[in-house]
Design a protein around this motif. Sequence first.
Motif, short mmCIF file in Angstrom:
data_model
loop_
_atom_site.label_atom_id
_atom_site.label_comp_id
_atom_site.label_asym_id
_atom_site.label_seq_id
_atom_site.Cartn_x
_atom_site.Cartn_y
_atom_site.Cartn_z
N LEU A 130 12.47 20.14 4.41
CA LEU A 130 12.02 19.80 3.06
C LEU A 130 11.16 18.54 3.06
O LEU A 130 10.11 18.49 2.43
CB LEU A 130 13.21 19.61 2.13
CG LEU A 130 13.93 20.88 1.69
CD1 LEU A 130 15.23 20.54 0.97
CD2 LEU A 130 13.04 21.71 0.78
N PHE A 131 11.60 17.51 3.78
CA PHE A 131 10.84 16.27 3.80
C PHE A 131 9.51 16.44 4.52
O PHE A 131 8.49 15.95 4.05
CB PHE A 131 11.66 15.14 4.44
CG PHE A 131 12.51 14.39 3.46
CD1 PHE A 131 12.04 13.22 2.89
CD2 PHE A 131 13.75 14.85 3.10
CE1 PHE A 131 12.80 12.53 1.97
CE2 PHE A 131 14.53 14.17 2.19
CZ PHE A 131 14.06 13.01 1.62
N THR A 132 9.53 17.08 5.69
CA THR A 132 8.29 17.16 6.48
C THR A 132 7.31 18.20 5.94
O THR A 132 6.11 17.97 5.96
CB THR A 132 8.60 17.46 7.95
OG1 THR A 132 9.33 18.68 8.05
CG2 THR A 132 9.38 16.32 8.58
N LEU A 190 7.52 20.12 2.71
CA LEU A 190 7.24 20.14 1.27
C LEU A 190 6.79 18.79 0.73
O LEU A 190 5.92 18.72 -0.13
CB LEU A 190 8.47 20.63 0.50
CG LEU A 190 8.86 22.08 0.73
CD1 LEU A 190 10.07 22.45 -0.11
CD2 LEU A 190 7.70 23.02 0.38
N LEU A 191 7.40 17.71 1.21
CA LEU A 191 7.07 16.39 0.69
C LEU A 191 6.05 15.65 1.55
O LEU A 191 5.58 14.58 1.17
CB LEU A 191 8.34 15.54 0.56
CG LEU A 191 9.40 16.09 -0.39
CD1 LEU A 191 10.66 15.23 -0.33
CD2 LEU A 191 8.86 16.16 -1.81
N ALA A 192 5.74 16.19 2.72
CA ALA A 192 4.79 15.59 3.65
C ALA A 192 5.18 14.17 4.06
O ALA A 192 4.34 13.29 4.19
CB ALA A 192 3.38 15.62 3.09
N VAL A 193 6.47 13.97 4.26
CA VAL A 193 6.99 12.68 4.73
C VAL A 193 7.34 12.85 6.19
O VAL A 193 8.10 13.74 6.56
CB VAL A 193 8.23 12.25 3.92
CG1 VAL A 193 8.84 10.99 4.51
CG2 VAL A 193 7.87 12.05 2.46
N ASN A 194 6.78 12.01 7.05
CA ASN A 194 7.05 12.11 8.48
C ASN A 194 8.44 11.58 8.80
O ASN A 194 8.78 10.47 8.41
CB ASN A 194 6.02 11.33 9.28
CG ASN A 194 4.66 11.98 9.21
OD1 ASN A 194 4.54 13.19 9.09
ND2 ASN A 194 3.63 11.16 9.28
N LEU A 195 9.21 12.39 9.51
CA LEU A 195 10.51 11.98 10.01
C LEU A 195 10.49 12.13 11.52
O LEU A 195 9.83 13.02 12.04
CB LEU A 195 11.63 12.85 9.41
CG LEU A 195 11.85 12.73 7.90
CD1 LEU A 195 12.91 13.72 7.45
CD2 LEU A 195 12.28 11.32 7.55
N PRO A 196 11.22 11.30 12.23
CA PRO A 196 11.20 11.39 13.69
C PRO A 196 11.83 12.70 14.18
O PRO A 196 12.87 13.12 13.69
CB PRO A 196 12.03 10.20 14.16
CG PRO A 196 12.45 9.47 12.96
CD PRO A 196 12.02 10.21 11.76
N ASP A 233 0.83 -1.20 0.00
CA ASP A 233 0.00 0.00 0.00
C ASP A 233 0.87 1.25 0.00
O ASP A 233 1.75 1.41 0.84
CB ASP A 233 -0.91 0.02 1.24
CG ASP A 233 -1.86 -1.15 1.27
OD1 ASP A 233 -2.14 -1.70 0.18
OD2 ASP A 233 -2.30 -1.53 2.36
N ALA A 234 0.63 2.12 -0.96
CA ALA A 234 1.40 3.36 -1.05
C ALA A 234 1.14 4.20 0.18
O ALA A 234 0.01 4.30 0.66
CB ALA A 234 1.03 4.13 -2.31
N GLY A 235 2.18 4.81 0.69
CA GLY A 235 2.01 5.62 1.89
C GLY A 235 3.07 6.69 1.98
O GLY A 235 2.81 7.81 2.36
N TYR A 236 4.27 6.38 1.63
CA TYR A 236 5.37 7.32 1.74
C TYR A 236 5.58 8.01 0.39
O TYR A 236 6.27 7.50 -0.47
CB TYR A 236 6.66 6.61 2.17
CG TYR A 236 6.52 5.88 3.47
CD1 TYR A 236 6.37 6.59 4.65
CD2 TYR A 236 6.50 4.50 3.52
CE1 TYR A 236 6.22 5.93 5.85
CE2 TYR A 236 6.36 3.84 4.72
CZ TYR A 236 6.22 4.56 5.88
OH TYR A 236 6.07 3.91 7.07
N ALA A 237 4.95 9.15 0.23
CA ALA A 237 5.07 9.94 -0.99
C ALA A 237 4.75 9.09 -2.23
O ALA A 237 5.43 9.17 -3.24
CB ALA A 237 6.46 10.55 -1.10
#
Length: 174
Positions: free
Chosen positions: A156-158, A160-166, A39-43
């Motif tokens: 940039l990741f959190t 602009l790309l909406a990728v969760n990083l710790p 299942d797609a989830g990370y960008a």
Amino acid sequence: MNNDTPSSPNHRPGQLAMGVGALIVAAVLAVGALDIPSDAGYAGVGPNFLPWVVSAALAACGVMLIREVITGGYRQMEEPSGAARGDWRALAWVSAGVLLNAALITTIGFILSCSLCFVLAVRGLRASEGKPIGDLRQTVKDAVTGIVIAAPVYWLFTQLLAVNLPGITATGWI
């Protein structure tokens, strides 16, 4: 043919074993990736994407190593000297940085763990060039440089790309 040359037949069994080993690890990783939901989830990329990429890269490396054995083994190359020979201390510093980054990223957050990785990797690179690894002042400069590099990457990741990083805080920043 001299038995000490890199293309010696004595080196072929080791090279063949490395190629077959890479293919086996690639196959095991691919089988493991089958159990991961796609299942797609990370960008737009599912969690099984990276194992498939690594599996394909390992398989390609294994095939190339086996091809080299079939076509004559290692290519004739000059023995490296000086910094080109490599340094186990440098490998140890860089490996420690990567492993600590992976181990601590969820505990201390992306920015600090990446900064620690940067500090240790720079120490390793300095060691490989025969330079002193640095004193406390140099370590602080390396840590600040690591933070200056990691903070915009985190943003940039959190953002602009909406990728969760710790992160360290509950809001995720830092």
